[in-house]
Write a protein that holds these residues in place. Sequence first.
Motif, short mmCIF file in Angstrom:
data_model
loop_
_atom_site.label_atom_id
_atom_site.label_comp_id
_atom_site.label_asym_id
_atom_site.label_seq_id
_atom_site.Cartn_x
_atom_site.Cartn_y
_atom_site.Cartn_z
N VAL A 1 12.78 18.66 15.59
CA VAL A 1 11.44 17.79 15.25
C VAL A 1 10.87 17.25 16.37
CG1 VAL A 1 10.38 16.57 13.77
CG2 VAL A 1 12.14 17.71 12.70
N GLY B 1 6.57 20.16 15.51
CA GLY B 1 6.82 20.73 14.19
C GLY B 1 8.43 20.90 14.20
N ARG C 1 11.92 21.09 10.91
CA ARG C 1 12.53 21.28 9.71
C ARG C 1 13.47 20.05 9.26
NH1 ARG C 1 9.53 24.69 7.24
NH2 ARG C 1 9.18 26.87 8.23
N TRP D 1 11.69 21.10 4.33
CA TRP D 1 10.29 20.71 4.41
C TRP D 1 10.09 20.92 5.94
CZ3 TRP D 1 6.17 18.06 1.67
CH2 TRP D 1 6.46 17.92 0.27
N SER D 2 8.89 21.39 6.21
CA SER D 2 8.24 21.35 7.76
C SER D 2 8.13 19.92 7.89
CB SER D 2 6.97 22.31 7.89
OG SER D 2 5.90 21.74 7.03
N ALA D 3 8.34 19.27 9.05
CA ALA D 3 7.95 18.25 9.53
C ALA D 3 7.49 18.17 11.07
CB ALA D 3 9.38 17.45 9.53
N ARG D 4 6.87 16.61 11.38
CA ARG D 4 6.32 16.69 12.65
C ARG D 4 6.58 15.29 12.76
NH1 ARG D 4 1.11 18.04 11.06
NH2 ARG D 4 0.51 15.92 11.03
N ASP E 1 1.56 14.99 4.93
CA ASP E 1 0.21 15.86 5.18
C ASP E 1 0.21 17.32 4.77
OD1 ASP E 1 -2.16 16.20 6.31
OD2 ASP E 1 -1.52 16.60 8.42
N THR F 1 3.60 19.20 5.06
CA THR F 1 4.29 18.61 6.26
C THR F 1 4.59 17.30 6.10
OG1 THR F 1 3.16 20.25 7.63
CG2 THR F 1 4.34 18.64 8.87
#
Length: 142
Positions: A98, A102, A104, A112-115, A135, A138
Motif C-alpha cells: 500500500v 494504492g 490491498r 479492500w483497496s487502500a491508499r 473514500d 477505498t
Amino acid sequence: MDIEAWVWWLIGAAALGIPLVLTAMPEFGMMAVGAVAAAIGAGFGLGPVAQVLVFVVVSVALVSVVRPIAARHRAQRPQLATGTEALKGRQAVVLERVDAEGGRIKLAGEVWSARALDTERVYEPGHQVDVVEIDGATAIVM
C-alpha cells in the motif's frame, strides 16, 4: 347556543395540532398542550384572565424546557456507527503493498483497496495499519 370556555380551549388545541402535523414544528404541539391546560382550568372554574395565564405559562414553560433538550439530542452523534463510519479507526492487515497509488488490505474480514494517507509512506504485506477514512470503496490508511 352558549359554548363553554373549556370547549373553546379544546378547539384551539385541535387547531394548533393542524400546523403541528403540517409543519412538524413541535412548538405548536407545546402550545396545544398549553391550550389543554387552559381548558382544564376553565373546567375547574378559572376566569378568562387566569385561563390565558395558564395557557401562556404552560406553553412558555414547555418551549423553554423541551426545546433545549431536543436541540441537545439533535446535535448528538449516533452512538452506534454503521456502514463505512463503523470502519473508521479499525485496524487492517496489508495484503498487497500500500502506497499513495494504492494497494490491498484485509479490513473486517473483507479485502479492500487502500491508499496511504501519507504519500511518502509505503506499507508492506503483513503490516498492521489504521483506517483513517473511507473514500468510496477505498480505505485511507496510516
